[in-house]
Enzyme design. Sequence first.
Site, mmCIF file in Angstrom:
data_model
loop_
_atom_site.group_PDB
_atom_site.id
_atom_site.type_symbol
_atom_site.label_atom_id
_atom_site.label_comp_id
_atom_site.label_asym_id
_atom_site.label_seq_id
_atom_site.Cartn_x
_atom_site.Cartn_y
_atom_site.Cartn_z
ATOM 1 N N CYS A 111 0.821 -1.220 0.000
ATOM 2 C CA CYS A 111 0.000 0.000 0.000
ATOM 3 C C CYS A 111 0.848 1.261 0.000
ATOM 4 O O CYS A 111 0.326 2.365 -0.139
ATOM 5 C CB CYS A 111 -0.921 -0.004 1.206
ATOM 6 S SG CYS A 111 -1.832 -1.541 1.374
ATOM 7 N N HIS A 247 -3.143 6.859 2.976
ATOM 8 C CA HIS A 247 -3.652 5.560 2.500
ATOM 9 C C HIS A 247 -4.939 5.224 3.248
ATOM 10 O O HIS A 247 -5.022 5.370 4.471
ATOM 11 C CB HIS A 247 -2.587 4.490 2.737
ATOM 12 C CG HIS A 247 -3.093 3.101 2.550
ATOM 13 N ND1 HIS A 247 -3.819 2.723 1.453
ATOM 14 C CD2 HIS A 247 -2.993 1.996 3.350
ATOM 15 C CE1 HIS A 247 -4.145 1.441 1.569
ATOM 16 N NE2 HIS A 247 -3.660 0.986 2.707
ATOM 17 N N ASN A 277 -10.145 -0.792 0.838
ATOM 18 C CA ASN A 277 -8.682 -0.641 0.796
ATOM 19 C C ASN A 277 -8.198 -1.104 -0.579
ATOM 20 O O ASN A 277 -8.256 -2.291 -0.890
ATOM 21 C CB ASN A 277 -8.079 -1.486 1.920
ATOM 22 C CG ASN A 277 -6.566 -1.417 1.956
ATOM 23 O OD1 ASN A 277 -5.929 -0.979 1.000
ATOM 24 N ND2 ASN A 277 -5.988 -1.872 3.054
HETATM 25 O O1 UT7 Z 1 -3.520 -1.575 3.732
HETATM 26 C C1 UT7 Z 1 -2.525 -2.318 4.343
HETATM 27 C C2 UT7 Z 1 -2.540 -2.089 5.759
HETATM 28 N N1 UT7 Z 1 -3.672 -2.766 6.396
HETATM 29 C C3 UT7 Z 1 -4.221 -2.188 7.426
HETATM 30 O O2 UT7 Z 1 -3.885 -1.077 7.761
HETATM 31 C C4 UT7 Z 1 -5.236 -2.951 8.238
HETATM 32 C C5 UT7 Z 1 -4.980 -2.709 9.710
HETATM 33 N N2 UT7 Z 1 -5.906 -3.449 10.572
HETATM 34 C C6 UT7 Z 1 -7.199 -3.114 10.681
HETATM 35 O O3 UT7 Z 1 -7.698 -2.223 10.018
HETATM 36 C C7 UT7 Z 1 -8.022 -3.845 11.715
HETATM 37 O O4 UT7 Z 1 -7.170 -4.592 12.563
HETATM 38 C C8 UT7 Z 1 -9.101 -4.794 11.096
HETATM 39 C C9 UT7 Z 1 -10.203 -3.974 10.448
HETATM 40 C C10 UT7 Z 1 -8.480 -5.716 10.078
HETATM 41 C C11 UT7 Z 1 -9.742 -5.626 12.193
HETATM 42 O O5 UT7 Z 1 -10.307 -4.774 13.187
HETATM 43 P P1 UT7 Z 1 -10.028 -5.055 14.728
HETATM 44 O O6 UT7 Z 1 -10.771 -4.037 15.480
HETATM 45 O O7 UT7 Z 1 -8.525 -5.104 14.898
HETATM 46 O O8 UT7 Z 1 -10.696 -6.445 14.941
HETATM 47 P P2 UT7 Z 1 -10.040 -7.779 15.539
HETATM 48 O O9 UT7 Z 1 -9.149 -8.419 14.535
HETATM 49 O O10 UT7 Z 1 -9.496 -7.477 16.894
HETATM 50 O O11 UT7 Z 1 -11.311 -8.702 15.727
HETATM 51 C C12 UT7 Z 1 -12.316 -8.372 16.701
HETATM 52 C C13 UT7 Z 1 -13.432 -9.389 16.591
HETATM 53 C C14 UT7 Z 1 -12.957 -10.830 16.573
HETATM 54 O O12 UT7 Z 1 -13.908 -11.617 17.278
HETATM 55 P P3 UT7 Z 1 -13.634 -12.069 18.793
HETATM 56 O O13 UT7 Z 1 -12.359 -12.871 18.762
HETATM 57 O O14 UT7 Z 1 -13.500 -10.799 19.578
HETATM 58 O O15 UT7 Z 1 -14.855 -12.857 19.120
HETATM 59 C C15 UT7 Z 1 -13.016 -11.193 15.115
HETATM 60 O O16 UT7 Z 1 -13.208 -12.574 14.909
HETATM 61 O O17 UT7 Z 1 -14.141 -9.184 15.378
HETATM 62 C C16 UT7 Z 1 -14.219 -10.429 14.665
HETATM 63 N N3 UT7 Z 1 -14.225 -10.114 13.239
HETATM 64 C C17 UT7 Z 1 -15.344 -9.887 12.548
HETATM 65 N N4 UT7 Z 1 -16.631 -9.869 12.930
HETATM 66 C C18 UT7 Z 1 -17.546 -9.578 11.977
HETATM 67 C C19 UT7 Z 1 -13.155 -10.000 12.413
HETATM 68 N N5 UT7 Z 1 -13.573 -9.696 11.182
HETATM 69 C C20 UT7 Z 1 -14.930 -9.622 11.248
HETATM 70 C C21 UT7 Z 1 -15.939 -9.326 10.300
HETATM 71 N N6 UT7 Z 1 -17.216 -9.317 10.716
HETATM 72 N N7 UT7 Z 1 -15.647 -9.048 9.025
#
Ligand code: UT7
Length: 320
Positions: A111, A247, A277
Amino acid sequence: MSFRIIGTGSCVPAKSVSNDEIAQFVDTSDEWISQRTGIRSRYIAIEETTAGMSADAARKAMDEAKVSPEEIDLLIVATVSADRFYPSAACEVQAAIGAVNAMAFDVNAGCTGFLYIMQIADGFFRAGTAKKALLIGAETLSKMTDWNDRTTCVLFGDGAGAAVLEADDSRRICFSAGADGSRGLALECKNRPVNNPFVKNEYELDHTHMDGQAVFKFAVKTVPAAIEDALEKAGVTVDDIDLFLLHQANIRIIESVAKRLNAPIEKFPIIMQDYGNISAASVPVLIDDQMRKGMLKKDMKVVMAGFGAGLTWSAAVLDI
Ligand code: UT7
């Protein structure tokens, strides 16, 4: 010697896919996606290709710049999703638009790709080896996405953005860029393994995997530091900046960067709600969007920043 952006263009696939549509095939919801990321829909390629969208965006940028393809002497595509291993997307674009006098190659910096190719072009301008460059960020990430993995498939989209740059020694640009390959596996898509008459490997083509939290933490720490470093090199402060073009991965990352810099969030335009993204295409599509809306104008001083796979990052302070 530095450069001026004299034309921009973008191209996205015809098909826009909403969060609700994705919720029909993986366990997710519009509420989760929009609250955690700021994304509401993204464009997904059906017929479109990385090189095809690149050529379309490039033609629009050249039209606006009133530059003919023959005048382009440097053509770089930033992408992680070229249509072929080789030839490069840049060479495909060169043929499609008739940029017969251009040196053409791709750069893979996730990115951060568009920021990296701006810095490469700046080096060509400073060396006097290019006068007009066509820079493109383009992706069809949807072909690398695991559409059963809700942690990634809700995030990514497809599209291309292009800019024509002209050498101009009245403009200033300062970069702060880096990479940390030791953390690279936080965001990856494996290639084919070695496979030949002497070694046999069973494999399936890989998809994108991401440790979202690790990349999130990396972004909110590294991006403000890189921006501050670029500002210091340029001898200006946050208050001197008219717009911060970052980005578009997650609205919470942008809010955190604004807070850490103590900069008003209104100076950080957001387009991820419509595009998701789009990796290397994100910054040039944002630049084009802001140009079209009349928000990005001549003589403004702006920050651009990218971060992502590698892990890589770059921030630039530049005069428009
Ligand atoms: O462009 C390249 C660079 N990339 C980035 O900058 C991405 C950086 N990361 C992020 O933007 C975030 O970490 C994400 C959007 C990918 C994830 O958000 P988060 O707030 O960090 O969520 P998490 O991974 O901590 O997951 C929280 C919960 C989990 O459930 P439990 O374990 O708390 O029960 C996940 O399983 O949300 C769950 N989860 C979802 N639930 C519904 C993860 N993805 C989803 C989904 N829908 N799509």
